[in-house]
Design an enzyme around this catalytic site. Structure first.
Site, short mmCIF file in Angstrom:
data_model
loop_
_atom_site.label_atom_id
_atom_site.label_comp_id
_atom_site.label_asym_id
_atom_site.label_seq_id
_atom_site.Cartn_x
_atom_site.Cartn_y
_atom_site.Cartn_z
N GLY A 41 0.79 -1.22 0.00
CA GLY A 41 0.00 0.00 0.00
C GLY A 41 0.83 1.28 0.00
N ILE A 42 0.14 2.37 0.30
CA ILE A 42 0.80 3.69 0.33
C ILE A 42 1.91 3.72 1.36
CG2 ILE A 42 0.46 6.14 0.89
CD1 ILE A 42 -0.62 5.36 -1.84
N ASP A 311 -7.12 3.37 7.40
CA ASP A 311 -7.35 4.78 7.10
C ASP A 311 -8.73 5.06 6.54
OD1 ASP A 311 -4.82 5.27 7.95
OD2 ASP A 311 -3.99 5.86 6.01
N HIS A 444 22.00 1.71 32.06
CA HIS A 444 22.82 2.92 32.00
C HIS A 444 24.08 2.62 31.20
CE1 HIS A 444 24.81 6.61 33.34
NE2 HIS A 444 25.89 5.88 33.58
#
Length: 465
Positions: A41-42, A311, A444
């Site tokens: 798709g897009i 969409d 960390h």
């Protein structure tokens, strides 16, 4: 002709459609997907993926231009090979489209090439390469959306671009006007500015990135302005006059005043509208409101046996939302226990420089919803890894329900926040409170430590700032 009867027939092979078809096949259903243009798709071919490849080139250019900050001198002139940049972007899209083809084949999903239309109960008529009539017990519409066009601002593909033309420019313009400051507009503004183009961003609302937390929007505006992007908020483009090789835009700046700006090219990024036309919906009970198909929480339309995802159903217009809806839809069809999608747990990402990412309620929206909130903030300047990377500008912000400790929202701007946001998305999905987040050990030195510190800060316990 090949077999024409399927349990699940999907119209559209974008990130919603192909995922739905594969999940159906995994659940033992005979599945097919109809696609008129490109698998993926897009999003995969003209959206999410190739734009990220372009932005990566812009990021490399940015790093080279600032290499002295890292003790590295680049000798000679640095040049931008635009055809090579575009070729790389298209190559990335092509590789992934081929990957989708392989996934569909692996899962034994039939691919029907052509345009599909509902033509009766459980029936779809396809025109094009694999023309014919096909039957589907369950038909899923996943036709996506296209760029919204405003009267007087119609793209012509030459001087006024949509995202498609903006991704494959034949030459780099010297100046550019971008209309709309959602993710698409801001990403293109960022790409072109880092490629040396003079960029002006125009937004009709009072701030750029209007769906983001106000604090994050303000920081983004500050950073973009520092990079040389001109920002015009509270401004409406009312007219575009095209010259031989430039465009003069008339801007309504309020109080009855107008200004004119002349640029080489214009990008229209004013939203999208669902591809709900020419699907044969007029002969069904499927409801369409403002261009988008109406569904329930399980993606069912009012027409039995017809569903819609992605969409074409409306905001938020995000590939990952479409994929998740596809899974929910198919699993419900299969009779599995399914939880409806919670839009508050859908992350949003903007891959500009700096990146922006968020999930859940903004501070303002949380207060408007009646919550008493606790807000934590931690700046990038307080993080060792960010400083070591040379990326000391940014912010991590968390919003909690003061009464229960529920994480209501998280909002970030800075390096790699589009990757970091998923930590908060997992936390929200698991309905985590501040207590669990505080007791989570973050490695960390990492950027992710700022997520921990932002949570601590909401309760007056930040250590490093």
């Amino acid at each position: 002709m090949a077999d024409t009867n399927y349990d699940v027939l999907v119209i559209g092979a974008g990130p919603g459609g192909y995922v739905a078809a594969i999940r159906a096949a995994q659940l033992g259903m005979k599945a097919a997907v109809v696609e008129r243009e490109h698998l993926g798709g897009i999003c995969l071919n003209w959206g999410c993926i190739p734009t990220k490849a372009l932005l990566r080139s812009a990021e490399v250019a940015h790093l080279i231009q600032h290499s002295k900050d890292y003790g590295i001198t680049v000798e000679g002139k640095v040049t931008m090979d635009l055809p090579a940049i575009v070729k790389r972007s298209r190559g990335v899209a092509g590789q992934l489209s081929a990957g989708v083809k392989g996934l569909l084949k692996k899962n034994k999903v039939a691919v029907i090439n052509g345009s599909a239309k509902l033509s009766g109960k459980g029936k779809v008529t396809v025109t094009g390469q694999d023309a014919g009539d096909y039957q589907g017990k369950h038909i899923i519409i996943a036709t996506g959306a296209r760029a919204r066009v405003l009267p007087g601002l119609e793209p012509d593909g030459k001087l006024v671009w949509t995202y498609r033309e903006a991704m494959v420019p034949e030459k780099m313009p010297k100046s550019l006007l971008v209309i709309g400051t959602g993710a698409i507009g801001v990403e293109f503004a960022s790409f072109y500015r880092n490629m040396g183009v003079e960029v002006t961003l125009v937004e009709v609302m009072d701030r750029i990135l209007p769906v983001e937390d106000e604090e994050i929007s303000a920081l983004a505006a500050k950073q973009f302005t520092k990079q040389g992007i001109k920002i015009r908020a509270n401004t409406k483009v009312v007219k575009l006059d095209k010259g031989a090789d430039n465009v003069t835009a008339t801007l309504d700046v309020g109080n009855g005043k107008t200004e004119q700006v002349t640029v080489d090219r214009v990008i229209s990024a004013v939203g999208i509208v669902g591809n709900s036309e020419n699907l044969g919906l007029e002969n069904t009970k499927v409801k369409v409101e403002r261009g988008h198909i109406v569904t329930d929480a399980y993606m069912r339309t009012d027409e039995p046996g017809v569903y819609a995802i992605g969409d074409v159903c409306g905001a938020p217009w995000l590939a990952h939302k479409a994929s998740h809806e596809g899974v929910i839809c198919v699993e419900k069809i299969a009779g599995l226990e399914v939880h409806p999608i919670d839009v508050r747990n859908i992350p949003g990402c903007t891959y500009s420089l700096p990146q922006v990412a968020s999930v859940g309620l903004t501070e303002k929206k949380a207060k408007e919803a009646g919550y008493e909130v606790r807000v934590g903030r931690f700046p990038f300047i307080g993080n060792g890894k960010a400083i070591a990377l040379g990326e000391p500008e940014g912010l991590v912000k968390t919003v909690f329900d003061a009464k229960t400790g529920e994480l209501l929202g998280a909002h970030m701007i800075g390096a790699e926040v589009t990757e970091l946001i998923q930590g908060y998305t997992v936390a929200k999905t698991m309905e985590t409170t501040e207590a669990e987040l505080m007791h989570t050990i973050f490695p960390h030195p990492t950027l992710s430590e700022m997520m921990h510190e932002s949570v601590l800060a909401a309760y007056g316990r930040a250590i490093h700032y």
